[in-house]
Motif scaffolding. Structure first.
Motif, mmCIF file in Angstrom:
data_model
loop_
_atom_site.group_PDB
_atom_site.id
_atom_site.type_symbol
_atom_site.label_atom_id
_atom_site.label_comp_id
_atom_site.label_asym_id
_atom_site.label_seq_id
_atom_site.Cartn_x
_atom_site.Cartn_y
_atom_site.Cartn_z
ATOM 1 N N GLU A 33 0.919 -1.063 0.122
ATOM 2 C CA GLU A 33 0.192 0.120 -0.138
ATOM 3 C C GLU A 33 1.027 1.254 0.000
ATOM 4 O O GLU A 33 1.833 1.328 0.635
ATOM 5 C CB GLU A 33 -0.969 -0.108 1.260
ATOM 6 N N GLN A 51 -3.385 3.238 -2.347
ATOM 7 C CA GLN A 51 -3.402 2.336 -3.469
ATOM 8 C C GLN A 51 -2.913 1.190 -3.085
ATOM 9 O O GLN A 51 -1.658 1.246 -2.539
ATOM 10 C CB GLN A 51 -2.663 3.042 -4.577
ATOM 11 N N ALA A 53 -1.871 -2.620 -4.155
ATOM 12 C CA ALA A 53 -1.520 -3.538 -5.267
ATOM 13 C C ALA A 53 -0.847 -4.790 -4.347
ATOM 14 O O ALA A 53 -0.037 -4.871 -3.757
ATOM 15 C CB ALA A 53 -0.251 -3.061 -5.982
ATOM 16 N N ASP A 60 -5.165 -3.111 -9.183
ATOM 17 C CA ASP A 60 -5.311 -2.225 -7.860
ATOM 18 C C ASP A 60 -6.610 -1.948 -7.193
ATOM 19 O O ASP A 60 -7.577 -1.917 -7.798
ATOM 20 C CB ASP A 60 -4.444 -1.025 -8.129
ATOM 21 N N TYR A 62 -8.130 0.826 -4.131
ATOM 22 C CA TYR A 62 -8.093 1.871 -3.609
ATOM 23 C C TYR A 62 -8.775 1.885 -2.076
ATOM 24 O O TYR A 62 -9.903 1.546 -2.122
ATOM 25 C CB TYR A 62 -8.532 3.107 -4.526
ATOM 26 N N ASP A 90 -12.222 -0.261 -6.967
ATOM 27 C CA ASP A 90 -11.185 -0.197 -7.870
ATOM 28 C C ASP A 90 -11.272 0.933 -8.523
ATOM 29 O O ASP A 90 -10.630 1.073 -9.767
ATOM 30 C CB ASP A 90 -11.367 -1.656 -8.808
ATOM 31 N N TYR A 92 -9.980 4.212 -9.665
ATOM 32 C CA TYR A 92 -8.863 5.187 -9.130
ATOM 33 C C TYR A 92 -9.680 6.815 -9.370
ATOM 34 O O TYR A 92 -8.774 7.735 -9.128
ATOM 35 C CB TYR A 92 -7.848 5.006 -10.236
#
Length: 130
Positions: A33, A51, A53, A60, A62, A90, A92
């Motif tokens: 993160e 974010q 991953a 990714d 959020y 998800d 962004y």
């Protein structure tokens, strides 16, 4: 001289091979993160957006967290495993806005989790699919 198969040596060898193999896939189980943004909600709370991953095979996500406003972003990141996000998405482009002491979240995408109880601020979610 008697040379034969030792079960102990074989078991150690198999464990080493399994450990080496599992090490190659460690990124599939690790979540990374990084802080993407923060916003003051009120005197008590700050909204942090990260974010996350987990691997190159997954999308990714959020994560939105409410955390003590008196603490620093470094302190938040140090204790992120102890804090549950209020929302995981998800999107962004998701947007957060503070109006009249309330937190409004706007999402156009998947919302994987959302919770709005236990905080001293009202949270409103406006979510729709793409």
């Amino acid at each position: 001289m008697n040379i034969g198969f030792s079960w102990r040596t074989g078991a150690v060898f198999v464990l080493l091979i399994l450990g080496f193999w599992a090490y190659q896939f460690r990124d599939l189980f690790t979540v990374y993160e990084q802080l993407k943004g923060k916003m003051s909600v009120n005197d008590e709370l700050t909204l942090y957006i990260t974010q996350a991953a987990s691997s190159s095979l997954s999308k990714d996500t959020y994560r939105y967290y409410l955390y003590d406003a008196k603490k620093s972003p470094d302190d938040f990141m140090a204790h992120i495993k102890d804090v549950e996000p209020i929302m995981v998405t998800d999107d962004y482009k998701a947007n957060a806005e503070v109006r009249d002491g309330q937190l409004d979240l706007y999402v156009r995408g998947n919302v994987y989790s959302f919770r709005n109880v236990g905080y001293s601020v009202r949270i409103h979610l406006d979510a729709a699919l793409y």
